[in-house]
Design a protein around this motif. Sequence first.
Motif, short mmCIF file in Angstrom:
data_model
loop_
_atom_site.label_atom_id
_atom_site.label_comp_id
_atom_site.label_asym_id
_atom_site.label_seq_id
_atom_site.Cartn_x
_atom_site.Cartn_y
_atom_site.Cartn_z
N ALA A 25 38.55 45.82 21.83
CA ALA A 25 38.15 46.20 22.84
C ALA A 25 38.15 45.21 24.08
N PRO A 26 38.58 45.55 25.21
CA PRO A 26 38.41 44.61 26.50
C PRO A 26 37.45 43.75 26.58
N GLY A 61 39.16 42.61 31.53
CA GLY A 61 39.46 42.99 32.64
C GLY A 61 40.20 42.02 33.72
N TYR A 137 27.58 37.67 33.08
CA TYR A 137 28.66 36.71 32.37
C TYR A 137 28.50 35.23 32.79
N HIS A 195 40.95 50.49 34.49
CA HIS A 195 39.56 50.33 34.13
C HIS A 195 38.80 51.61 35.13
N ASN A 198 32.21 51.37 33.23
CA ASN A 198 31.39 50.08 33.25
C ASN A 198 30.84 49.50 34.52
N ARG A 248 40.01 54.05 30.76
CA ARG A 248 38.77 53.88 30.36
C ARG A 248 37.74 54.37 31.07
N GLY A 318 32.12 51.48 20.85
CA GLY A 318 30.62 51.94 21.13
C GLY A 318 29.72 51.60 19.83
N ALA A 339 38.04 51.32 18.90
CA ALA A 339 38.11 49.71 19.69
C ALA A 339 36.69 49.17 19.44
N ILE A 340 36.95 47.88 18.84
CA ILE A 340 35.96 47.06 18.55
C ILE A 340 35.65 46.10 19.35
N GLY A 341 34.22 45.94 20.13
CA GLY A 341 34.27 44.96 20.87
C GLY A 341 33.30 43.67 20.46
N ARG A 342 32.30 43.69 20.28
CA ARG A 342 31.53 42.54 20.10
C ARG A 342 31.82 41.82 18.58
N PHE A 345 34.79 39.30 18.76
CA PHE A 345 34.60 38.10 19.35
C PHE A 345 34.06 37.36 17.89
N ARG A 367 26.77 34.69 22.24
CA ARG A 367 27.59 34.53 23.44
C ARG A 367 28.38 33.38 23.06
#
Length: 395
Positions: A25-26, A61, A137, A195, A198, A248, A318, A339-342, A345, A367
């Motif tokens: 994921a972005p 983004g 952020y 985009h 969000n 998105r 999500g 889509a895999i986000g966190r 990371f 973070r």
Amino acid sequence: MDVHKTLFSPVKIGKHTIKNRIAMAPLTRQMAEADGSPTDEMAAYYARRARGGFGMIITEGTYEEDKLGCKAYLSQPGIANKKHVKGWTKTTKAVHEHGATAIMQLMHGGRVSDPRVLGGKAPVSASATQSGGWTLYTDSDYERQIRNVKNKMWPKVTFNKARELTVKELEKVAQGFADGAARAVDAGFDGVEIHGANGYLLWQFITPKINQRTDEFGGSPENNVRFGRMVCEKVRKAIGKEKLITLRLSQDGVDDFVGAWPGGVEYARAIGNALRGAEIDALHWSSFGWRDNRDSNSKTPMPNVLKEASGLPVITNGGIADGPEAESCLTSGGGDMVAIGRQSFTHPDWPYIVRSGVDYNWLPFDRKYVVRPSLDYGIAYPLGLEDPKWSTKFK
Ligand SMILES: Cc1cc2nc3c(=O)[nH]c(=O)nc-3n(C[C@H](O)[C@H](O)[C@H](O)COP(=O)(O)O)c2cc1C
């Protein structure tokens, strides 16, 4: 690995075959140089996730123009000039070397652009409204430390009241996306993601409580997505049919984490219908829990609704933390890719780990994984990268 049969099967989106159904994921990291140039560290970071088995890498983004108030964040990367193009070439080359499809996410911050990047100018939006949120952020101790901020407290930066964009300006902003998309292709990207989620500019058009326009760009679901469609049309003209365009969408925004569309799934259905036949190869649903539609009258997840209404493939995001959840999303009509986000990371090898089926002690999102260079393969790997329990070679 029968339990993940769908997840690890290739999928055709537009003219591209993606080697599996797992997208990164972005994820904004604010690790570019002050002038928006992407760094070598960023190329290594993306390459690391491509090496980890993600079939598609969607960048953070990225702003497409130095003008038009696009830039939203300090240290946000851009694709606004030749220097940016040259810098991103390193990322696309490295991502392609690992067999992944490279997509650049293009965004315009609209009313939630950090005032410090707007040079004193008012942000722009669908209507003259003011976000009650503050810029994200840039708020952790760690970020403060690495950015050499001397103040004791990182400032809580609020947004200025936005100015409504004229129809003429909308054309210009849409053309800005198209020009940025052309530069992204020059940098070697296989396509772009627009985009529309969000909390950013396109979302501000799609979200009825913010879009108060009475012209053809507001007042109904069809009108609210008209600007998004216009952007995609101009982008298509600029990059042609061979390249991918994804759009998105989300209910919530960076300044409204509990945001819900009025009418819930009915609104989603109307948006999906209005996007039928648009110059889009796939929709990308963004949320923090893909099953949670925030509609007490329906249990159908939004990506299922959007997929059916639009007739388009859907990338679903999500709260998809493990393989069984990803497979369940794909086999229940929830999407064509996840889509895999966190997790990406924290676990750059998420696809390999999942595919191995090993019992894995998933680390919670922190973070520090956003800002720390991910070259240290030791981070987040209780087991070695080449651990035989998961193969690093996809067949
Ligand atoms: C630190 C951070 C940065 C993000 N940056 C972006 C971004 O640049 N573009 C975007 O569309 N979404 C962004 N998101 C949202 C994620 O893509 C994703 O929708 C969210 O993390 C939920 O998915 P997950 O449960 O798989 O993490 C960001 C999320 C986080 C936590």
